[in-house]
Motif scaffolding. Sequence first.
Motif, PDB file in Angstrom:
ATOM      1  N   UNK A   1      69.798  83.515 -18.883  1.00 56.52           N
ATOM      2  CA  UNK A   1      69.261  82.392 -19.992  1.00 56.52           C
ATOM      3  C   UNK A   1      68.951  83.028 -21.021  1.00 56.52           C
ATOM      4  N   UNK A   2      68.778  82.370 -21.912  1.00 58.01           N
ATOM      5  CA  UNK A   2      68.465  82.934 -23.525  1.00 58.01           C
ATOM      6  C   UNK A   2      66.993  82.984 -23.531  1.00 58.01           C
ATOM      7  N   UNK A   3      66.155  82.386 -22.609  1.00 59.05           N
ATOM      8  CA  UNK A   3      64.817  82.439 -22.823  1.00 59.05           C
ATOM      9  C   UNK A   3      64.426  83.893 -23.034  1.00 59.05           C
ATOM     10  N   UNK A   4      63.195  83.923 -23.766  1.00 61.53           N
ATOM     11  CA  UNK A   4      62.750  85.454 -23.931  1.00 61.53           C
ATOM     12  C   UNK A   4      61.322  85.529 -23.686  1.00 61.53           C
ATOM     13  N   UNK A   5      60.548  86.416 -23.041  1.00 59.27           N
ATOM     14  CA  UNK A   5      59.020  86.605 -22.909  1.00 59.27           C
ATOM     15  C   UNK A   5      58.599  87.966 -23.629  1.00 59.27           C
ATOM     16  N   UNK A   6      57.682  87.207 -24.690  1.00 51.07           N
ATOM     17  CA  UNK A   6      56.994  88.283 -25.505  1.00 51.07           C
ATOM     18  C   UNK A   6      55.668  88.739 -24.558  1.00 51.07           C
ATOM     19  N   UNK A   7      55.745  89.680 -24.130  1.00 45.20           N
ATOM     20  CA  UNK A   7      54.682  90.260 -23.232  1.00 45.20           C
ATOM     21  C   UNK A   7      53.548  91.117 -23.746  1.00 45.20           C
ATOM     22  N   UNK A   8      52.237  91.057 -23.403  1.00 49.68           N
ATOM     23  CA  UNK A   8      51.307  91.834 -24.093  1.00 49.68           C
ATOM     24  C   UNK A   8      50.359  92.312 -22.944  1.00 49.68           C
ATOM     25  N   UNK A   9      50.177  93.650 -22.993  1.00 48.42           N
ATOM     26  CA  UNK A   9      49.597  94.457 -21.919  1.00 48.42           C
ATOM     27  C   UNK A   9      48.116  94.203 -21.990  1.00 48.42           C
ATOM     28  N   UNK A  10      47.449  94.556 -20.920  1.00 45.71           N
ATOM     29  CA  UNK A  10      46.063  94.464 -20.693  1.00 45.71           C
ATOM     30  C   UNK A  10      45.141  95.887 -21.057  1.00 45.71           C
ATOM     31  N   UNK A  11      44.022  95.845 -20.667  1.00 41.77           N
ATOM     32  CA  UNK A  11      43.317  97.132 -20.942  1.00 41.77           C
ATOM     33  C   UNK A  11      41.775  96.943 -21.531  1.00 41.77           C
ATOM     34  N   UNK A  12      41.130  95.641 -21.504  1.00 46.66           N
ATOM     35  CA  UNK A  12      40.030  95.214 -22.304  1.00 46.66           C
ATOM     36  C   UNK A  12      39.963  95.774 -23.637  1.00 46.66           C
ATOM     37  N   UNK A  13      41.002  95.731 -24.467  1.00 42.89           N
ATOM     38  CA  UNK A  13      41.188  95.806 -25.883  1.00 42.89           C
ATOM     39  C   UNK A  13      41.060  97.274 -26.245  1.00 42.89           C
ATOM     40  N   UNK A  14      40.631  98.188 -25.386  1.00 48.19           N
ATOM     41  CA  UNK A  14      40.422  99.538 -25.477  1.00 48.19           C
ATOM     42  C   UNK A  14      41.265 100.611 -24.987  1.00 48.19           C
ATOM     43  N   UNK A  15      41.936 100.496 -23.977  1.00 51.57           N
ATOM     44  CA  UNK A  15      42.724 101.260 -23.387  1.00 51.57           C
ATOM     45  C   UNK A  15      44.128 100.404 -23.148  1.00 51.57           C
ATOM     46  N   UNK A  16      45.219 101.175 -22.365  1.00 50.85           N
ATOM     47  CA  UNK A  16      46.284 100.507 -22.025  1.00 50.85           C
ATOM     48  C   UNK A  16      47.673 100.714 -22.890  1.00 50.85           C
ATOM     49  N   UNK A  17      48.842 100.567 -22.411  1.00 57.64           N
ATOM     50  CA  UNK A  17      49.965 100.470 -23.392  1.00 57.64           C
ATOM     51  C   UNK A  17      51.032  99.869 -22.735  1.00 57.64           C
ATOM     52  N   UNK A  18      52.076  99.571 -23.340  1.00 56.05           N
ATOM     53  CA  UNK A  18      53.206  98.413 -22.765  1.00 56.05           C
ATOM     54  C   UNK A  18      53.723  99.437 -21.660  1.00 56.05           C
ATOM     55  N   UNK A  19      53.883 100.670 -21.518  1.00 55.16           N
ATOM     56  CA  UNK A  19      54.402 101.570 -20.312  1.00 55.16           C
ATOM     57  C   UNK A  19      53.815 101.126 -19.084  1.00 55.16           C
ATOM     58  N   UNK A  20      52.635 100.732 -19.093  1.00 58.18           N
ATOM     59  CA  UNK A  20      51.916 100.339 -17.751  1.00 58.18           C
ATOM     60  C   UNK A  20      52.404  99.066 -17.282  1.00 58.18           C
ATOM     61  N   UNK A  21      53.129  98.250 -18.022  1.00 49.96           N
ATOM     62  CA  UNK A  21      53.614  97.093 -17.185  1.00 49.96           C
ATOM     63  C   UNK A  21      55.207  97.320 -16.982  1.00 49.96           C
ATOM     64  N   UNK A  22      55.524  98.614 -17.120  1.00 48.56           N
ATOM     65  CA  UNK A  22      57.314  98.733 -16.724  1.00 48.56           C
ATOM     66  C   UNK A  22      57.616  97.869 -15.647  1.00 48.56           C
TER      67      UNK A  22
END
Length: 296
Positions: A66-87
């Motif tokens: 499909x050409x559908x695309x998901x723009x994903x945003x990680x969590x972390x309470x706005x103070x921790x986290x990074x995209x890598x945690x949702x690999x």
Amino acid sequence: MTTPLSAVAPELRAKVRRMPRLPLDRAWVRRLIRAGTGRMRPPSLPDVAVELHPGLRVYRPRTPRSDRTLLWIHGGGLVIGGAAQDDRFCAGTARELGITVVSAEYRLAPEDPYPAALDDCHAAWTWLRGHVAAERVVVGGQSAGGGLAAALVQRLHDEGERPRAQWLFCPMLDDRTAARRALDDVGHRVWDNRLNRFGWRAYLGTEPGAPVVPLYAVPARRDDLAGLPEAWIGVGDIDLFHGEAAEYARRLRAAGVATTFHVVPGGPHGFEAWAPSAEFSRRYLAAARAWLGRLR
């Protein structure tokens, strides 16, 4: 007082019992957690290619369906986290649905308060729009990322852009929850109201529950939800964010927005992220991805 273990789904009890409460109000703790996230490396998967771009991680199925695309945003309470945690989650979604997933990095509070995180998510949208039409993009996220996804969708709506849908996991939507001190005594598992208050205070730069907050800072504060894209909202019934998620789903429906509200009995905050192999989590993720896969 802590939410009784008996309220937690049996499959998750052993793991949730061992989860520490992190003092995120201490800068050294946040630095330590952020450093650990920063050292994560993308998975090596035979059926998904992972590309690293400035501020983005892109997961492309080697056999797209499909050409559908998901723009994903990680969590972390706005103070921790990074995209890598949702690999694992992003790669799994790309593989199972045959879609491209773009995971956004964003600056964290309190060092970078509102609107830094939302601006970074908007920059990810702008990058993505150079490659795919808006109506082919679903904006999603978990916890703080779910709140940022909801805020981004509102901002895009006002700018004349319309994503196909919003896909929100246990979203952090309303600072007024943090202002309800009685919730401190409930002691919600994984993410409690004291942590919630710190996260919102760090992001807003003021005590949560103030009479006025900046535009798009708090998605639940928006008066008019009419015209927003279709939504899926999932949350556990013992999650601190259950009440605000239920209210946002109710208001979306009242505004004429097609909304699926998926409640998981016995689900603590973010369980699908910290117990992804549990059958309990697998069923939940299967239901969420099935909804995403049915979009046309």
